[in-house]
Each structure stands twice: as C-alpha cells, then as structure tokens.
Design an enzyme around this catalytic site. Structure first.
Site, short mmCIF file in Angstrom:
data_model
loop_
_atom_site.label_atom_id
_atom_site.label_comp_id
_atom_site.label_asym_id
_atom_site.label_seq_id
_atom_site.Cartn_x
_atom_site.Cartn_y
_atom_site.Cartn_z
N HIS A 86 -72.39 2.39 15.23
CA HIS A 86 -73.76 2.05 15.63
C HIS A 86 -74.22 3.05 16.68
CE1 HIS A 86 -70.89 -0.20 18.10
NE2 HIS A 86 -71.73 -0.02 19.10
N GLU A 138 -66.69 -1.16 21.63
CA GLU A 138 -66.18 -2.53 21.58
C GLU A 138 -66.28 -3.12 20.18
OE1 GLU A 138 -68.44 -4.62 24.52
OE2 GLU A 138 -67.36 -3.69 26.19
N ASP A 161 -79.81 -5.14 21.45
CA ASP A 161 -78.50 -5.39 22.04
C ASP A 161 -78.55 -6.71 22.82
OD1 ASP A 161 -75.92 -3.33 22.89
OD2 ASP A 161 -76.16 -5.23 23.96
N ILE A 162 -77.52 -7.52 22.65
CA ILE A 162 -77.49 -8.85 23.28
C ILE A 162 -77.34 -8.73 24.80
CG2 ILE A 162 -74.99 -9.28 23.23
CD1 ILE A 162 -75.58 -12.00 21.96
N ASN A 206 -70.65 5.30 21.35
CA ASN A 206 -69.37 5.13 22.03
C ASN A 206 -68.28 5.30 20.97
OD1 ASN A 206 -70.47 4.54 24.56
ND2 ASN A 206 -70.78 2.40 24.00
N HIS A 209 -76.68 3.55 19.86
CA HIS A 209 -77.47 2.87 20.90
C HIS A 209 -78.74 3.69 21.15
CE1 HIS A 209 -74.18 0.22 22.62
NE2 HIS A 209 -73.46 1.09 21.96
P1 AMP Z 1 -70.15 -0.56 21.79
O1 AMP Z 1 -69.56 -0.83 23.14
O2 AMP Z 1 -70.70 0.82 21.63
O3 AMP Z 1 -69.21 -0.96 20.67
O4 AMP Z 1 -71.42 -1.46 21.69
C1 AMP Z 1 -71.39 -2.79 21.25
C2 AMP Z 1 -72.66 -3.42 21.72
O5 AMP Z 1 -72.90 -4.55 20.94
C3 AMP Z 1 -72.64 -3.86 23.18
O6 AMP Z 1 -73.65 -3.18 23.91
C4 AMP Z 1 -72.88 -5.36 23.09
O7 AMP Z 1 -73.72 -5.83 24.14
C5 AMP Z 1 -73.53 -5.51 21.73
N1 AMP Z 1 -73.37 -6.79 21.06
C6 AMP Z 1 -72.23 -7.51 20.95
N2 AMP Z 1 -72.46 -8.61 20.20
C7 AMP Z 1 -73.77 -8.58 19.84
C8 AMP Z 1 -74.61 -9.43 19.08
N3 AMP Z 1 -74.15 -10.57 18.52
N4 AMP Z 1 -75.90 -9.10 18.92
C9 AMP Z 1 -76.38 -7.97 19.49
N5 AMP Z 1 -75.64 -7.11 20.22
C10 AMP Z 1 -74.34 -7.41 20.39
#
Ligand code: AMP
Ligand code: ZN
Length: 111
Positions: A101, A96, A31-32, A88, A103
């Site tokens: 996916h 988001e 995760d970024i 989520n 976590h």
């Molecule tokens: P969610 O809120 O469950 O949709 O999780 C989306 C996750 O993706 C968040 O924890 C972000 O930090 C992560 N994220 C967004 N863009 C990237 C990216 N380019 N590479 C890795 N993780 C990302």
C-alpha cells in the site's frame, strides 16, 4: 487473496470500509490512525506482500498507483500545497500490514 490479510478482507468487503476511490485494480480508503489531516492508503487489489515481493509483471500496478495518487491528491485539495507518498518496507521499515500500500499524507497547516 490471502486468507489472513486485513487489506484483502477490506478489498473484498469482508470488513466494512468507506472507499474514496475504487476501480478494477485499486481501492483507496482513509488510514484509521492518521498521521496528518489527509492520510489515505492506496491499495492494489492484488495481494502483493511487500515491495520486496514485486515482480516484473507488477510494474503496471505500481506505476498506476502513482496516477491514482496524483488524482487523489487533487481531490483532497493537497496537490498544490504538497504531500508525501510513502511505502513502508518490511518490519524494520515500519510495515505493519503485509499487503502492499502507498501512503498519501498531507494537509498540514500552512505556516
Ligand atoms: P504500514 O505500517 O505501512 O503497514 O501501514 C499500515 C497502516 O494501516 C497504518 O498506518 C494503520 O494505521 C493502517 N490501518 C490498520 N488497520 C486499518 C484499517 N482497518 N483501516 C484503515 N487503516 C488501517
Ligand atoms: Zn492481502
């Protein structure tokens, strides 16, 4: 594949990302914006928008995701100390990125 989906672009290597694991069905990357020392995203290659969009035919993809999670937890050294697995679901649930996916979060300091 959905044209405007970030995770489809990562899966298809249109956006560079370092995969910790890849097979025909899944990719795993960090995760970024990590919420803990270990924070991985386990992503089916198939574009499924959210848990709400699952169909019966996705059952194998979802159950397999937990096998990948178990293996990644072991590789990351958190299998014994413990970790969280989290979906989520939809905006109100904190989703988001609308490509399903899981976590994998762990690695906190031992007290
Ligand atoms: P969610 O809120 O469950 O949709 O999780 C989306 C996750 O993706 C968040 O924890 C972000 O930090 C992560 N994220 C967004 N863009 C990237 C990216 N380019 N590479 C890795 N993780 C990302
Ligand atoms: Zn997608």
């Amino acid at each position: 594949m959905s044209d405007d989906c970030l995770f489809c672009k990562i899966v298809n290597r249109e956006i560079p990302s370092e995969f910790l694991y890849e097979d025909d069905t899944y990719v795993v990357f960090k995760d970024i914006n990590p919420a803990a020392p270990v924070h991985l995203l386990l992503v089916p290659k198939k574009h499924i928008r959210s848990i709400n969009d699952l169909t019966l035919e996705d059952g194998d993809v979802i159950s397999g995701l937990f096998m990948v999670a178990k293996e990644m937890a072991r590789e990351q050294g958190v299998a014994e100390s413990g970790y969280k697995l989290l979906f989520n679901v939809e905006k109100g649930g904190g989703q988001e990125i609308f490509h399903i996916h899981l976590h994998l979060i762990g690695g906190w300091e031992k007290k």
